[in-house]
Design a protein around this motif. Structure first.
Motif, PDB file in Angstrom:
ATOM      1  N   LYS A 267      16.701  14.944  28.010  1.00 35.12           N
ATOM      2  CA  LYS A 267      16.321  16.205  27.354  1.00 35.12           C
ATOM      3  C   LYS A 267      16.727  17.416  28.211  1.00 35.12           C
ATOM      4  O   LYS A 267      16.075  18.449  28.188  1.00 35.12           O
ATOM      5  N   ARG A 268      17.774  17.262  29.001  1.00 37.19           N
ATOM      6  CA  ARG A 268      18.306  18.305  29.894  1.00 37.19           C
ATOM      7  C   ARG A 268      17.275  18.747  30.935  1.00 37.19           C
ATOM      8  O   ARG A 268      17.200  19.931  31.288  1.00 37.19           O
ATOM      9  N   GLU A 269      16.522  17.798  31.442  1.00 37.17           N
ATOM     10  CA  GLU A 269      15.491  18.129  32.421  1.00 37.17           C
ATOM     11  C   GLU A 269      16.080  18.789  33.667  1.00 37.17           C
ATOM     12  O   GLU A 269      15.464  19.698  34.247  1.00 37.17           O
ATOM     13  N   LEU A 270      17.270  18.335  34.090  1.00 31.57           N
ATOM     14  CA  LEU A 270      17.869  18.920  35.290  1.00 31.57           C
ATOM     15  C   LEU A 270      18.248  20.378  35.060  1.00 31.57           C
ATOM     16  O   LEU A 270      18.060  21.224  35.944  1.00 31.57           O
ATOM     17  N   LYS A 271      18.774  20.688  33.902  1.00 32.67           N
ATOM     18  CA  LYS A 271      19.149  22.071  33.581  1.00 32.67           C
ATOM     19  C   LYS A 271      17.946  23.004  33.758  1.00 32.67           C
ATOM     20  O   LYS A 271      18.052  24.040  34.440  1.00 32.67           O
ATOM     21  N   PHE A 272      16.841  22.639  33.156  1.00 37.89           N
ATOM     22  CA  PHE A 272      15.674  23.522  33.182  1.00 37.89           C
ATOM     23  C   PHE A 272      15.073  23.594  34.582  1.00 37.89           C
ATOM     24  O   PHE A 272      14.581  24.653  34.995  1.00 37.89           O
ATOM     25  N   ALA A 273      15.117  22.488  35.318  1.00 45.02           N
ATOM     26  CA  ALA A 273      14.600  22.509  36.683  1.00 45.02           C
ATOM     27  C   ALA A 273      15.468  23.386  37.583  1.00 45.02           C
ATOM     28  O   ALA A 273      14.955  24.141  38.420  1.00 45.02           O
ATOM     29  N   LEU A 274      16.782  23.300  37.419  1.00 46.15           N
ATOM     30  CA  LEU A 274      17.695  24.131  38.209  1.00 46.15           C
ATOM     31  C   LEU A 274      17.459  25.608  37.934  1.00 46.15           C
ATOM     32  O   LEU A 274      17.332  26.423  38.858  1.00 46.15           O
ATOM     33  N   GLU A 275      17.411  25.965  36.671  1.00 47.80           N
ATOM     34  CA  GLU A 275      17.298  27.374  36.326  1.00 47.80           C
ATOM     35  C   GLU A 275      15.943  27.941  36.739  1.00 47.80           C
ATOM     36  O   GLU A 275      15.843  29.099  37.143  1.00 47.80           O
ATOM     37  N   SER A 276      14.923  27.121  36.660  1.00 51.21           N
ATOM     38  CA  SER A 276      13.610  27.562  37.136  1.00 51.21           C
ATOM     39  C   SER A 276      13.640  27.801  38.645  1.00 51.21           C
ATOM     40  O   SER A 276      13.086  28.803  39.141  1.00 51.21           O
ATOM     41  N   PHE A 277      14.305  26.922  39.364  1.00 50.00           N
ATOM     42  CA  PHE A 277      14.407  27.074  40.821  1.00 50.00           C
ATOM     43  C   PHE A 277      15.229  28.311  41.176  1.00 50.00           C
ATOM     44  O   PHE A 277      14.840  29.096  42.046  1.00 50.00           O
ATOM     45  N   TRP A 278      16.349  28.499  40.503  1.00 51.40           N
ATOM     46  CA  TRP A 278      17.199  29.655  40.793  1.00 51.40           C
ATOM     47  C   TRP A 278      16.475  30.974  40.521  1.00 51.40           C
ATOM     48  O   TRP A 278      16.716  31.968  41.200  1.00 51.40           O
ATOM     49  N   GLN A 279      15.616  30.965  39.517  1.00 56.95           N
ATOM     50  CA  GLN A 279      14.896  32.191  39.157  1.00 56.95           C
ATOM     51  C   GLN A 279      13.651  32.404  40.009  1.00 56.95           C
ATOM     52  O   GLN A 279      12.935  33.391  39.832  1.00 56.95           O
TER      53      GLN A 279
ATOM     54  N   ASN B 250      10.990  30.484  40.098  1.00 52.57           N
ATOM     55  CA  ASN B 250       9.764  30.109  39.394  1.00 52.57           C
ATOM     56  C   ASN B 250       9.244  28.725  39.769  1.00 52.57           C
ATOM     57  O   ASN B 250       8.186  28.309  39.282  1.00 52.57           O
ATOM     58  N   SER B 251      10.007  27.977  40.572  1.00 58.30           N
ATOM     59  CA  SER B 251       9.550  26.657  41.004  1.00 58.30           C
ATOM     60  C   SER B 251      10.085  26.383  42.400  1.00 58.30           C
ATOM     61  O   SER B 251      11.024  27.028  42.868  1.00 58.30           O
ATOM     62  N   SER B 252       9.523  25.381  43.044  1.00 58.47           N
ATOM     63  CA  SER B 252       9.852  25.086  44.435  1.00 58.47           C
ATOM     64  C   SER B 252      10.988  24.075  44.543  1.00 58.47           C
ATOM     65  O   SER B 252      11.349  23.402  43.574  1.00 58.47           O
ATOM     66  N   GLN B 253      11.514  23.945  45.752  1.00 55.19           N
ATOM     67  CA  GLN B 253      12.524  22.929  46.019  1.00 55.19           C
ATOM     68  C   GLN B 253      11.939  21.538  45.817  1.00 55.19           C
ATOM     69  O   GLN B 253      12.624  20.646  45.299  1.00 55.19           O
ATOM     70  N   ASN B 254      10.693  21.348  46.181  1.00 52.91           N
ATOM     71  CA  ASN B 254      10.048  20.048  45.991  1.00 52.91           C
ATOM     72  C   ASN B 254       9.996  19.668  44.513  1.00 52.91           C
ATOM     73  O   ASN B 254      10.221  18.505  44.150  1.00 52.91           O
ATOM     74  N   ALA B 255       9.715  20.644  43.667  1.00 61.51           N
ATOM     75  CA  ALA B 255       9.666  20.383  42.224  1.00 61.51           C
ATOM     76  C   ALA B 255      11.049  20.001  41.699  1.00 61.51           C
ATOM     77  O   ALA B 255      11.183  19.097  40.861  1.00 61.51           O
ATOM     78  N   LEU B 256      12.063  20.700  42.183  1.00 62.74           N
ATOM     79  CA  LEU B 256      13.431  20.387  41.779  1.00 62.74           C
ATOM     80  C   LEU B 256      13.801  18.966  42.202  1.00 62.74           C
ATOM     81  O   LEU B 256      14.366  18.193  41.410  1.00 62.74           O
ATOM     82  N   GLU B 257      13.501  18.619  43.430  1.00 61.22           N
ATOM     83  CA  GLU B 257      13.855  17.295  43.931  1.00 61.22           C
ATOM     84  C   GLU B 257      13.056  16.201  43.222  1.00 61.22           C
ATOM     85  O   GLU B 257      13.566  15.094  43.022  1.00 61.22           O
ATOM     86  N   LYS B 258      11.834  16.508  42.828  1.00 62.87           N
ATOM     87  CA  LYS B 258      11.040  15.544  42.067  1.00 62.87           C
ATOM     88  C   LYS B 258      11.670  15.278  40.707  1.00 62.87           C
ATOM     89  O   LYS B 258      11.761  14.124  40.254  1.00 62.87           O
ATOM     90  N   THR B 259      12.123  16.337  40.039  1.00 66.78           N
ATOM     91  CA  THR B 259      12.801  16.169  38.759  1.00 66.78           C
ATOM     92  C   THR B 259      14.053  15.315  38.923  1.00 66.78           C
ATOM     93  O   THR B 259      14.324  14.417  38.116  1.00 66.78           O
TER      94      THR B 259
END
Length: 758
Positions: free
Chosen positions: A14-26, A28-37
């Motif tokens: 469901k494009r989970e990586l796309k949304f996690a990346l864009e949230s991190f770039w903006q 709005n989320s942490s590196q840990n959250a990105l790596e968890k995704t």
């Protein structure tokens, strides 16, 4: 016999990586959250493949942004301007997207197409002072991660020769750097071997190209240095026929070879008989780049005789990494039953391999015969043929492919009609698509917003875009494309013979995903597609508004295309549909029409010996779209992230009045191709990279334009961004375009007297 996979889509179902990346770039989320995704996606991918019957699942194919960039980081070949960034993730994204500080801006690395696909990779930047600093921590961590989940893994890395071949090196022969890479790869191989993996897949897709002798000699030198008893190397080739290089390949000290049997027709069976008797032979028998169900009975008939010779030395796999395929057909609940029965996505392709393996081992074809039945019914389905379309194709004449006036004559009447200044400014088409705009489209599609209300909302956004452009001072405006999800998908939704999916996303670059239409039948346009939106936009301003269309080669290349007729025929069918749209736009008073062809290079066959035929039908398809317009109607085209050296004659043959191209990431270096053969018409070299959040300073834009002036006559230069602005924010867009317009005005004042005297 083993079934294995070369690579799997990394974006998530469901494009989970796309949304996690864009949230991190903006922020709005942490590196840990990105790596968890990312960890969750890898886990799901491995489990899906294992459940589908894959014996060896790839590890190392995952990337936050790009697998070539992963290799750059693995080797520690970070461009100098990014080496002061300590955090690994921040450094990775700075290379991919650029970085900006209070006092300076650093451009992202150049980006171009991965062979002949619509996937973009980050071009490695190498120089004579290249210092390799291997860091296998991330790769080893992912191998251990897979092992902890009881996944039988096969690590995957890009080979050193392919990496060098695709790199940018301005100091001479790229192969001069091989001596530095060999010990680095030896260390990588040794580190992987320590994890206990039996196999290592090394990808060398450049074997599908027509390589010079020095490159073939380098393979021998390189792979002899990799010979080891600690791990077995599977050399993976794909994207084409490798028979011309088989004498080189069969002498390499590897333990196995993967052969793509799908992309190009060649006698791969005879190659198998020439290979060393102890090698594993992997046959890529399932198309990794399209979505059509495989005729497993036909494949069985080709592969079964080979199995009788090789037995357990035979492996089965897809033709290439499944990176280029959507993930799971089971998610598609809105496709009709018949069309659905014709398709197979990445998960289903893995299942196809397992079905084929079982049939070969058991020598029982009953199951694959039932499975393959829809493949045959598709070929006779009445929905794939349109008599009127085929009659129209058959009636085409030579005059349908050529404009009646030369460019020099057209330029005069166009200037009279448009009255444009020196260094005219424009954009490539799209403007920022906010969450509100996407919500409006979604609500309309879901039936929660009436057509009248939807049209009203889209008109408000068009009016806003026109007002902003006039305030900025652009010369040729666009309507901003708020009604479009994607430049190809939008037209696929409107054309007969095409189907649109819900979740058939594939990665284009970074977080950018596209949902290619499925071209299953003859293509036609039943009614105007863009005319009403453009008429409305033009009614709001006295400045010319540019009609925005996607060209036939790009629609062809960025769709999943039927494989039962020649691609050249499909391209002409699409071209006739676009031709009808061009005619209606012209009748509606639109005097500038852009027909984008960013895929013209990637659609070209990799081997030069096959390119002439493609060049002929591709240029004819583009000219078919625009041949019937008046001389005063200005035809634009746009191309981005393509190397033009090999296709300059094709570009010139398109005969577009104005060509806009991506040039800023290469610092205008790409314009050097025009030194030997100038582009005869108008040219708009992009002056800032829209894929980076950086806002270009005026001095940066002016120095790029000064470089352009060294190559292009000032009367022929347009000023524009590299690409469309869909992915950007309004705040940065307005500032960037304002700087661009101010730079053009400064040059206009400087050169207006010179132009007038000429």
């Amino acid at each position: 016999m083993k079934v294995h996979n070369l690579g799997f889509p990394r974006i998530g179902s469901k494009r989970e990586l796309k949304f996690a990346l864009e949230s991190f770039w903006q922020g709005n989320s942490s590196q840990n959250a990105l790596e968890k995704t990312a960890s969750n996606i890898r886990r799901d991918n491995w489990q899906l493949q294992v459940n589908a019957g894959i014996d060896l699942a790839p590890v190392g194919d995952f990337a936050f942004y790009d697998h070539v960039l992963n290799t750059t980081l693995l080797l520690g070949l970070v461009p100098k301007r990014f080496r002061d960034i300590e955090n690994d993730i921040d450094r990775e994204f700075a290379i991919a997207r650029g970085k900006q500080t209070a006092c300076s801006s650093c451009a992202a690395s150049d980006m171009t197409k991965w062979f002949d696909t619509n996937y973009h990779y980050l071009v490695p930047e190498l120089d004579a002072e290249t210092e390799v600093k291997v860091n296998t921590q991330r790769l080893i961590s992912q191998i251990n991660e897979a092992k902890s989940q009881a996944v039988n893994t096969k690590p995957v890395i890009i080979g050193p020769l392919t990496y060098l071949y695709l790199s940018d090196y301005k100091n001479g022969n790229k192969l001069d750097l091989l001596d530095a890479l060999i010990p680095a790869y030896q260390q990588i191989i040794a580190d992987i071997a320590k994890t206990g993996c039996e196999w290592l897949q090394i990808d060398e897709p450049i074997f599908a190209l027509e390589l010079e002798k020095q490159w073939l000699d380098a393979f021998k030198t390189c792979y002899q240095a990799f010979e080891t008893d600690d791990i077995r190397i599977l050399l993976a080739t794909y994207f084409g026929d490798i028979s011309q290089h088989i004498e080189c390949i069969k002498r390499l000290p590897v333990a196995g070879l993967h052969i793509d049997t799908v992309t190009e027709p060649f006698d791969w069976q005879s190659i198998v008989t020439q290979l060393p008797g102890h090698w594993i032979i992997s046959l890529g028998v399932i198309d990794g780049r399209n979505i059509w169900k495989t005729d497993l009975v036909s494949v069985y008939q080709q592969v079964n005789p080979v199995y009788r010779i090789l037995n357990e030395r035979l492996w089965l796999g897809p033709s290439c990494s499944l990176l280029h395929s959507p993930i799971d057909l089971m998610l598609e609940t809105e496709l009709d039953k018949e069309l659905n029965s014709w398709l197979a996505f990445a998960k289903q392709k893995c299942q196809e391999l397992d079905l084929l393996k079982d049939a070969i081992i058991s020598q029982n074809t009953e199951t694959i015969t039932r499975y393959s039945a829809p493949v045959l019914t598709r070929l006779t389905s009445p929905r794939i043929s349109n008599v009127k379309v085929r009659q129209r194709i058959d009636s085409l004449k030579p005059t349908d492919f050529k404009r009646s006036q030369t460019f020099s004559d057209r330029k005069i009447v166009q200037q009279q009609a448009l009255n444009l200044p020196l260094f005219p400014t424009t954009t490539i088409g799209s403007f920022p698509q906010t969450g509100d705009i996407r919500a409006i489209r979604a609500q309309h599609k879901q039936g929660r917003l009436s057509s009248l209300d939807y049209q009203s909302e889209i008109r408000k956004e068009i009016a806003h875009v026109i007002t902003e452009q006039e305030n900025i001072g652009l010369d040729v405006l666009v309507h901003g494309e708020p009604e479009r999800t994607d430049m190809v998908e939008y037209f696929g939704e409107q054309l007969s013979g095409c189907a649109i999916t819900q979740f058939a996303w594939v990665q284009s670059y970074g977080s950018r995903c596209v949902k290619p239409p499925i071209i299953y039948g003859d293509v036609s346009r039943e009614k105007p597609i863009t005319v009403e939106w453009l008429k409305y936009a033009q009614s709001l301003t006295r400045k010319p508004v540019k009609g925005m269309l996607t060209g036939p080669i790009t629609i062809l290349s960025w769709s999943f295309v039927r494989n039962d007729i020649e691609r050249s025929v499909v391209s002409n069918q699409i071209a006739l549909a676009i031709k009808d749209e061009v005619a209606d736009l012209e009748k509606a008073g639109i005097g500038v029409i852009q027909i984008d062809e960013p895929a013209i290079k990637e659609a070209m066959p990799l081997k030069k010996s096959r390119q002439a035929k493609y060049s002929e039908w591709a240029t004819k398809a583009f000219r078919l779209c625009s041949s019937s317009v008046k001389g005063s109607t200005q035809i634009h085209s746009h191309m981005c992230y393509s190397e033009f050296n090999d296709i300059l004659p094709v570009i010139i043959a398109l005969d577009a009045d104005v060509l806009t191209i991506e040039t800023s990431r290469s610092n205008m270096a790409i314009l050097s191709v025009f030194d030997e053969q100038p582009y005869p018409n108008d040219l708009g070299p992009g002056v800032y990279d829209i894929h980076s959040p950086n806002v270009p300073e005026q001095r940066w834009i002016k120095q790029l334009l000064d470089k352009a002036i060294e190559t292009i006559p000032i009367d022929n230069i347009w000023v524009n961004p590299d690409c469309g602005l869909k992915t950007r924010q309004w705040s940065e867009t307005k500032l960037a375009l304002s700087n661009m317009v101010s730079s053009a005005k400064e040059l206009r004042a400087r050169y207006s007297s010179i132009s007038a005297s000429n």
